[in-house]
Structures are given as C-alpha cells and as structure tokens.
Design an enzyme around this catalytic site. Sequence first.
Site, PDB file in Angstrom:
ATOM      1  N   GLU A 127       0.854  -1.181   0.000  1.00 17.26           N
ATOM      2  CA  GLU A 127       0.000   0.000   0.000  1.00 17.26           C
ATOM      3  C   GLU A 127       0.897   1.241   0.000  1.00 17.26           C
ATOM      4  O   GLU A 127       1.872   1.268   0.748  1.00 17.26           O
ATOM      5  CB  GLU A 127      -0.915   0.043   1.235  1.00 17.26           C
ATOM      6  N   ALA A 268       1.252  -0.311  10.831  1.00 16.65           N
ATOM      7  CA  ALA A 268       1.013  -1.702  10.474  1.00 16.65           C
ATOM      8  C   ALA A 268       0.236  -1.743   9.163  1.00 16.65           C
ATOM      9  O   ALA A 268      -0.216  -0.714   8.675  1.00 16.65           O
ATOM     10  CB  ALA A 268       0.213  -2.406  11.559  1.00 16.65           C
ATOM     11  N   MET A 269       0.078  -2.961   8.617  1.00 21.27           N
ATOM     12  CA  MET A 269      -0.561  -3.095   7.318  1.00 21.27           C
ATOM     13  C   MET A 269      -1.459  -4.315   7.280  1.00 21.27           C
ATOM     14  O   MET A 269      -1.072  -5.410   7.661  1.00 21.27           O
ATOM     15  CB  MET A 269       0.532  -3.177   6.239  1.00 21.27           C
ATOM     16  N   HIS A 303      -7.305  -2.420  14.766  1.00 22.51           N
ATOM     17  CA  HIS A 303      -7.453  -1.684  13.508  1.00 22.51           C
ATOM     18  C   HIS A 303      -7.189  -2.586  12.302  1.00 22.51           C
ATOM     19  O   HIS A 303      -8.013  -2.667  11.380  1.00 22.51           O
ATOM     20  CB  HIS A 303      -6.489  -0.491  13.512  1.00 22.51           C
ATOM     21  N   GLU A 304      -6.065  -3.269  12.306  1.00 25.92           N
ATOM     22  CA  GLU A 304      -5.718  -4.096  11.135  1.00 25.92           C
ATOM     23  C   GLU A 304      -6.695  -5.258  10.998  1.00 25.92           C
ATOM     24  O   GLU A 304      -7.099  -5.617   9.894  1.00 25.92           O
ATOM     25  CB  GLU A 304      -4.277  -4.613  11.220  1.00 25.92           C
ATOM     26  N   GLU A 326     -10.273   3.929   5.880  1.00 25.93           N
ATOM     27  CA  GLU A 326      -9.506   4.347   7.055  1.00 25.93           C
ATOM     28  C   GLU A 326     -10.361   5.055   8.111  1.00 25.93           C
ATOM     29  O   GLU A 326     -10.249   4.776   9.300  1.00 25.93           O
ATOM     30  CB  GLU A 326      -8.309   5.214   6.640  1.00 25.93           C
TER      31      GLU A 326
HETATM   32  N1  0A1 Z   1      -3.381   0.787   5.687  1.00 24.58           N
HETATM   33  C1  0A1 Z   1      -2.490   0.869   6.813  1.00 24.58           C
HETATM   34  C2  0A1 Z   1      -1.552   2.004   6.776  1.00 24.58           C
HETATM   35  C3  0A1 Z   1      -0.419   1.942   5.841  1.00 24.58           C
HETATM   36  C4  0A1 Z   1      -0.391   2.775   4.755  1.00 24.58           C
HETATM   37  C5  0A1 Z   1       0.700   2.851   3.932  1.00 24.58           C
HETATM   38  C6  0A1 Z   1       1.764   2.068   4.229  1.00 24.58           C
HETATM   39  O1  0A1 Z   1       2.901   2.151   3.473  1.00 24.58           O
HETATM   40  C7  0A1 Z   1       3.042   3.234   2.665  1.00 24.58           C
HETATM   41  C8  0A1 Z   1       1.763   1.209   5.306  1.00 24.58           C
HETATM   42  C9  0A1 Z   1       0.653   1.146   6.106  1.00 24.58           C
HETATM   43  C10 0A1 Z   1      -3.338   1.123   8.045  1.00 24.58           C
HETATM   44  O2  0A1 Z   1      -4.244   1.928   7.984  1.00 24.58           O
HETATM   45  O3  0A1 Z   1      -3.057   0.555   9.068  1.00 24.58           O
HETATM   46 ZN    ZN Z   2      -6.002   1.499   8.382  1.00 28.86          ZN
END
Ligand code: 0A1
Ligand code: ZN
Length: 879
Positions: A127, A268-269, A303-304, A326
Amino acid sequence: MKEGIAGKVIYRKDYTAYPWDVSHLDLHFDIGMKTTVVRAQMEFQLKAGINAPHRIVLNGSDLELISITLNGRVLTHSDYSVEGETLIIPDAPQNSVLKTEVRIHPANNSALEGLYLSGEFLLTQCEAQGFRKITWFPDRPDVMTTYRVTLEADKAGFPVLLSNGNLAGAGESPDGRHWVRWDDPFPKPSYLFALVAGDLALVEDHFTTRSGRDVSLRIYVEEENLDRCDHAMQSLINAMRWDEERFTLEYDLDIYHIVATNDFNMGAMENKSLNIFNSKYVLARPDTATDADYQGIEGVIGHEYFHNWTGNRVTCQDWFQLTLKEGLTVFRDEEFSADMQSRAVKRIKVVRDLRSRQFPEDDGPMSHPIRPDQYLEINNFYTATVYQKGAAIIRMYHTLLGERGFQKGIKLYFERHDGEAVSCDDFLAAMADANGVDLGRFGRWYSQSGTPQVHVTDQYDAASQKYTLTLKQHTPATHEQKDKQPLVLPFALGLLTAEGREIPLQLETEAEAVTGTRLLIMEETQQEFTFIDVPEAPVPSLFRDYSAPVKIYFDYSSQQLATLIAYDSDAYVRWDAAQRMAENAILEQCRQHAQGIEMVVDSSLVKAFRGILSDHQADPALLAEAMMLPAEDYLADQMEVVDVDGIYAARKFIKKGLADELTVLFSECYARLKDGRPYQKSATAMAGRSLKNVCLSYLLETDTGESLAGAQLEASDNMTDTLAAIQGLIMSDSLLAETALAEFEVKWKADALVMDKWFVMQAVKPGSNTVNTVRKLMDHSAFSIQNPNKVRSLVGAFSMLNPTGFHAADGSGYAFHADRVIELDGLNPQIAARMVAAFNRWKRYDEDRKVLMKAELQRIASVKNLSGDVSEIVNNALR
Ligand code: 0A1
Ligand code: ZN
C-alpha cells in the site's frame, strides 16, 4: 529513478474504470536477498461493452524486465511501450494471458516499499503503490483478483515462507531448496498482497468463530522476542470476538498471521490474512513497554483486524476514497478500545489527538477534505485528516442514526458491496437508504476542508424563564478551497444550575421536558434554540461527548468553567472545561510575560485543581487527563503570532505555581497511588499509574519531587513508572538525570524499541542546547538514519515535540532538521516527507523565525532530484 520525480498531479474527477477484468494472478518468487526473480501470469478479459482489441496498461517501477509474452507469443520492443511507470500493450485480444518475468533487488531497497530486507528476513509493503515495485500489474485498488503465490528459496536461510490465504502445498528438493504455495480465495487489490521470507519464530493460538470455524492465529517475530507477544495475541482474540458481538462480522479464513518488523514506514498493514506490523505495535513486556504502548498495541491490532471487512472485503475504488476504509476502521478501533478500556478516557484521548494533529493540518498548507480532490504523491495523504477526521465524520453518522441505525447501514453496505471496490458516496447511500433518511447535506463533510468554528452566545430572561442559545457556524477559507458551506452538526448539550444540577430541557416547540443530554441538529449558518421553564441562568454544557469535530467558542466565566469541571455528567465536557481554564491562564501569563509583567497563578485554576485532586469518586485516569496541561503546540495554535519562549515560560510557571499551591494534595495523591504492589496490566492499574505519574510531574516542580522520582526509578518493575521518573528528572534539570540515562542505556542498549524511548527522552529536553545532543546521538550505535522508528524517535521527536529546541532563535534546529530531510530523501522519501512537515506552520511565527524557516524550505526545494513526496509538501508550504 527515484520515487515520484516524474510525478504529475492526479485528479479525482479523472477517474475511469479499468477496462479489463483480471480473473487470476499466479505469482512465482525465486527468493534471494540481493536478487529475487518474479514470474507472473495474469488472465485478462475485456469488460462487456468494450471492443477488442484494446490496450492493456500495467504499472511497474524499478523492474528489470527479463521477458514478456502474450497468449504464448514473446513480445518484442515493438509490441509494447514503456513510459515512466507504465507499460502499454496497444492491441490485446478479448481474452489475454500475459506472462512476465522480472528481476528486483530487495537488499538495495531503502524506501521500504515493495520487497525489502529487514534484519535477516524479506518482506513486502504494497500500500499504496508498492506492488508495482514487485511486478508489472494494474496496480490500482479497483482491480481485484484471486492470487496463487509460490515462494521458492534456500531452506536454511528462509525456512519460513508466507503469503496471503490458505496453504496450498509445499515441497523441497535435495539441493537444500524448498517451496511453499499459498492460495487466496478472496479477490483482492494488489495493495493487499504480502509475502514474508526468512527465519522467524512464532507464537500460536486459536480462535473459534461463532459459526464454528477454527482459526489458527500466529504471530511471527525474531526469536529473542518470543516472550513479548502475549498482549498482541490477547488483543487479536479480543478484537475477533468484539467484531462478532458488536458488528456481527466474522473472520473468513482458517489462518491469521501477524509478522513483526523493526523496519516499517507506518504502524502496520492489513494485508489479507498476513498483517505486517511495526514491532512497536506487537512487542510488549511490562519492563519494556509503557501503558500507552499496551493501549497502542490493542488499538492497532484491532485496527488491522477490522480492515478485513472494512477495507479488504469491501475496498476503495481509487485512492481518493482512502477515508472510506480508514475513517471507518479508525472509528471501529476507537470503539473497540472504548469497550475494552474506559470509554470516557478513550474519547478524551481521541479529541486531544484530533486537536493537536488534525486541526493544524486543516489550518496549514496541506489542508484537504477527508476525500481529497487531487494529489501528487498518494503517500502524503495518509493523514490525520483522512484517518482521524474521517473517523470523527463516521462517528457523526453514528450519533445521528444511533447504534441501531448505524448497524443497519453497515449491514446494507456489506449486502450491496461485499467483494467490490467502492466510493464514499456508496457508503453514504447505504447509510441513508438503510435508515430512510436524506444525508445529502451531510455529504458536504467529504468535500469541504477546514475546521468549522461554532460561536455560541446565550441569553437568559428571568421574567419569562426562557433561555436562548444562538449558534453560528463558519469555516475559514483553507489554502486550496475558498468558499465554504454550512455543515450538518450534531449538537449534544445539557444545561446545569450553578450548583451543577441538570436542568430538564424543553424547547419552546415541544410538549414535554427531558432530563439529561439532548441531541439537536445544526445545519444552517445560524440557528437559535430556545428552552422554556429554565429556573435560573444556566451553565451550558456544549457539544457533549464532542458530538462534532469543530472549534467551539463560548465566553465562559471562570465560575461557569468551575461548575462544569466539578459537576458535569459528561467526561469530555469536564476535561475540556479544565483544559480551557488552564489554557486561559497560560495564554494570559504569556501575554504578561511578553510585556515584562510579573506572572501570577490564577486562583480559580488552583481551586479547580484542588477540586480535581479531592475527587475520590471519578476514574483516576480521567483526573489525570484533566490535570495534564495543554501541550505547547496546541497553545501555539491559539496565538496570532506564536511566542515560542513565552508559551514555554508561562506553561512552566503555571505548572510550578499549581505544584507549589497544592504540594500537599499532590503528595497525598501520589502516596496513595504508590501502593508498592507488583505490576498489573488491568485498566484500573493503568489508571492509577497515570494519575500517580501526573502527580509526580507536578511534584518535580517542587523540592520534594526529585527524591520521589529517584525512589520510583529504583523500585520500578515496569516501563511506565521508569520512564515517568527519568523523563521527570530530565525535565526538571535534575542532576540525577544523567546517571539515570546512562544506566538505562547500559541495560537496554541491545533493545531497539526500548532505545527508541531513550532517544525520545533526550530529544524532547527543552532548550536550544538539545540540538547538539541530538546531533551527537546520531552517531550512537543504536541509531540508524535508515530505520524509520529511529528517525521518528530522534529527528521527529526533536522537531515536533520540542518547540524551544526546534525553534531555537539562532536557526540551529531548523538547519539540523533540513539537513536530515535532505539526507533522508535519498533513502526513504516517505519518511523524509513526514519529517519535512515540521516546517509546515512556518508562517505563524515571528519575522526572524519565518525568514530562517523559509530559507531552509528553499534550500530543500532546490535539491537536485528531490522526490515527489518531499517536493509536494515543500512546494505547498512555500506557496
Ligand atoms: N493501511 C495501513 C496504513 C499503511 C499505509 C501505507 C503504508 O505504506 C506506505 C503502510 C501502512 C493502516 O491503515 O493501518
Ligand atoms: Zn487502516
């Protein structure tokens, strides 16, 4: 080529659907640290209504193309074109099977996007647009497909090979190589792809979903961290149960994996069934992690996990819709934490965070609506606005529709869109349709940036016993959007007598009175609400539970604030009243200080704090929140021209004044809470520590604090108490601070996460000297400019949490910081862009500082090959 250099502005209005369905993607990785070879096979079908042949557009970045074939035919340079990050095959047939083979170099990847190396293992971050650094593919969230992934590697170096979905096979060959295959049955966009390869240890548990599915839960960490995973695992189990109970959402695969890494750009992801976490949000042991860390882990794990439905099953049509997943998921994690801990304290923390991080964003050069209209670099839009303001807007749906109505909307949203990539409009439509209401005007919250200001005035007529509140809303112009419209604001309120009793509320137009909080709706520029049978001039308790994300202006007297602090039934209002009183006192003394007039401590503030300290009924964590003085940055936001040194001096003066006046009460409270019992993780124990350590921070302003802090440090069996003591000694310039820091360093020098705290404590020490300390610490063996956690702990903490250090009058803080931004830009543009934002508010300072900051921004802007990430921020700031 570096990220984003050739970047051009992308507009929301230009969205067009991808003309192809991609029914499947088969990936094969031949894993190596220096070089990994990726083979991809993807199946394209032209969407109905589009005539074949048609062009196929793919995205790729930094890929060495080895071969490409279409329906079995090798393509040569004349069959396709590559321009920047796109590869175009002009005339592909209706059904096209495309095969590619590329070479990538994970060990050289310092941007931590795509496939990269962390310690001894390899992992991915895709992401928003990292997948294009792994292979050629339509790297956009509206292209969803099923994945089969085969990972092949040397077994000794990479015993663990993970990807999304279910295990579909494994095998090994006599030459020491092995392979593992993963099938993910749920179609997903490329940003949710993940792989992990290396030598990792694991902790395992199980969860049985309510329909009886047994899910294997595994947390992978480096061997030495195996004893720090309990809290993360417990949080995951709690999150899974909570989502079933509160949202009726169940997990959908047999496996849920979490991998912790020390090298991560964000928190985190949520990759499907293979979450990757910054180790900060996984690892905890009482002696290494603070209560705030424990709460952070619970929140981020939640959240994740919650993303599995809000983000993964239903994803975003394009990146402009980021808040769709989000904002909603942050709202869900806030509610989860509120249900697990103290709802009131969680709410206050959320409000504090919104005010200190999002309001300045709304008021600065990067302001944008929660659904932006344009971007140059999407990574710059993972902001407090998209996340935290986005969550506040979801919360307003909840306030307006109630829990039942909200859940009806969520249910319809999933019925309509499961498995799809959709927009914020689709979410709003589901909420409206499920409840039979028109949310058209509410939709303005998605397109309007800026923080609305609500000015409230009141009028009481003793003769008629009528009380009228007049609300006026106004959103100041933001840099990218001049004209603003009135917004829908849920307005929750109560009225109190001077003695703090709740007055029953009856609007002129109503037949009966209601006792307790009333929810009214404001949607015009100006509105009046008249209440009848009001026996005395009341104290208004406004926007209870912070029912709308606005700035609230009401000219409270000290007496009225005191009534709210002492008696209001709403925890947010009590806390906010205490903050207002403290803010008024500090800003008043700041003005005195500027005129060379001796400062004094406001007696009503002392009285209010005496009341707070004497309250033995309320949650101690709430009392602690009420007595934490507003942060320097927040105070700075309230001034026309920021007086850096004045704010510091006035805040310190008020703190010391309160400590001197109330030493006995602070000491008693401290002694009562210092019960000598061993560490416990419970919410009650955390609340006690929180109040105890606030008391200690006040006592450190007096003669009694130093020995208390020394003793606390000596006796401490947990990181919360340890840090509070050391940080307190540093802040109060105690001679004990140096020894404490040295001992801490000896004890923890091999522990990356704990050393982050050691860096922060030193970086935030007030004063112009700190820049020299920070400079020296950059040479410390535990520091690395390549590691985002280290950069945030030292460089980030200095520039964002140390106003008197960063804004030192000679410009030394600015110059240091600009050097770091330039250095980082060549390594990790995302982190460089986060850091450079420290300069965003430069126009709000005095002339001398403005000149200095502007010069640093210009110096950064003039760097050759500056990344798109940093140039977008810098150019906006300079405009
Ligand atoms: N989607 C993840 C956040 C996230 C966004 C970008 C990243 O790399 C550029 C990494 C994580 C979340 O909302 O937790
Ligand atoms: Zn998120």
